[in-house]
Design an enzyme around this catalytic site. Structure first.
Site, short mmCIF file in Angstrom:
data_model
loop_
_atom_site.label_atom_id
_atom_site.label_comp_id
_atom_site.label_asym_id
_atom_site.label_seq_id
_atom_site.Cartn_x
_atom_site.Cartn_y
_atom_site.Cartn_z
N GLU A 152 35.66 28.84 32.52
CA GLU A 152 36.16 27.48 32.00
C GLU A 152 35.55 26.34 33.15
OE1 GLU A 152 40.19 28.31 29.80
OE2 GLU A 152 40.21 28.37 32.04
N GLU A 199 41.57 36.67 29.16
CA GLU A 199 43.09 36.34 29.21
C GLU A 199 44.05 36.97 28.12
OE1 GLU A 199 41.00 32.72 31.24
OE2 GLU A 199 40.54 34.40 29.71
#
Length: 259
Positions: free
Chosen positions: A110, A130
């Protein structure tokens, strides 16, 4: 500050996340990175930043789960720029190059997506794992479907699978793949090219891209032509705008002053 090293050469700032063993980011590190990138943003002498990781194995695996287990709250104070100091930093109107020197997963991927250009070493690998730890890759869920084909983005988000630099390049996530020993040389070569360009134009490009992301075409064009964006208004009234036209007419290289 030992976890974030900086090197400055002329108008270029190299930022290295160097937090062994894996360059994971905790709250303190994120706040330091925010201070570094805010300083870069606000320094009129700096024009381009390079972000990379220390060592040769990890760029960044994202959130430090060990620190979280010791009390770092996932919704804690990440600092002025949000996680990693960059992805929510307001007014970042200067080019940022990410040089991915190894594993970039979770929040590390990210963070890379917050850059304007991404170079990857040929051994770099990527993932959004995640899902496997019962949480959401929030920034990637916003950004990834806008960057690559929707179904590929959803596959990566929903499975958390790993992919290599070749696949990242195929989907357009990275600009170039380099041998590891050439990665930083290429990053600096690209940074020097950008540093020689017109900073006010770069600022206008970045603000236009951000502003137009969810706007209708004509609405975006109206805001530009009416000089409703601060960077565009500054550019159109600048010495650099005149310098560009004069240099073209005089058949010479322009000299950009950033004003």
């Amino acid at each position: 500050m030992d976890v974030v090293k900086t090197r400055r050469e002329g108008a270029i700032l190299e930022v290295t996340l160097d937090r062994p063993k894996a360059n994971a980011i905790n709250l303190v590190t994120s706040r330091i990175m925010g201070e570094v990138f805010a300083g870069f943003r606000d320094d009129p002498e700096l024009r381009v930043a390079i972000l990379t990781g220390g060592g040769s194995k990890f760029f960044c695996p994202g959130w430090d789960l060990k620190a979280a287990a010791d009390g770092d709250a996932v919704d804690g104070d990440y600092g002025v720029g949000g996680f990693g100091g960059l992805q929510e930093l307001r007014g970042m109107n200067k080019p940022v190059i990410a040089a991915i020197n190894g594993i970039a997963c979770g929040g590390g991927l990210e963070l890379a997506l917050s850059a304007d250009m991404i170079l990857a070493a040929d051994h770099a690998t990527f993932a959004l794992p995640e899902i496997r730890s019962g949480t959401v890759a929030d920034a990637a869920s916003v950004k990834l479907p806008k960057r690559i084909p929707y179904h590929i983005a959803m596959e990566l988000l929903l499975t958390g699978r790993w992919f290599d630099a070749e696949e990242a390049h195929r989907w357009g996530l990275v600009n170039e793949i380099l041998p590891a020993d050439q990665l930083m040389d290429r990053a600096w070569e690209l940074a020097r090219l950008l540093a020689s360009g017109p900073p006010l134009v770069y600022a206008a490009i970045k603000e236009i891209v951000r502003d137009a992301e969810d706007a209708k075409f004509q609405d975006a064009m109206n805001r530009i032509t009416r000089r409703q964006l601060a960077s565009v208004d500054t550019l159109y009234a600048s010495e650099d705008q005149l310098e560009g036209a004069r240099a073209f007419a005089e058949k010479r290289d322009p000299v950009w002053k950033g004003k």
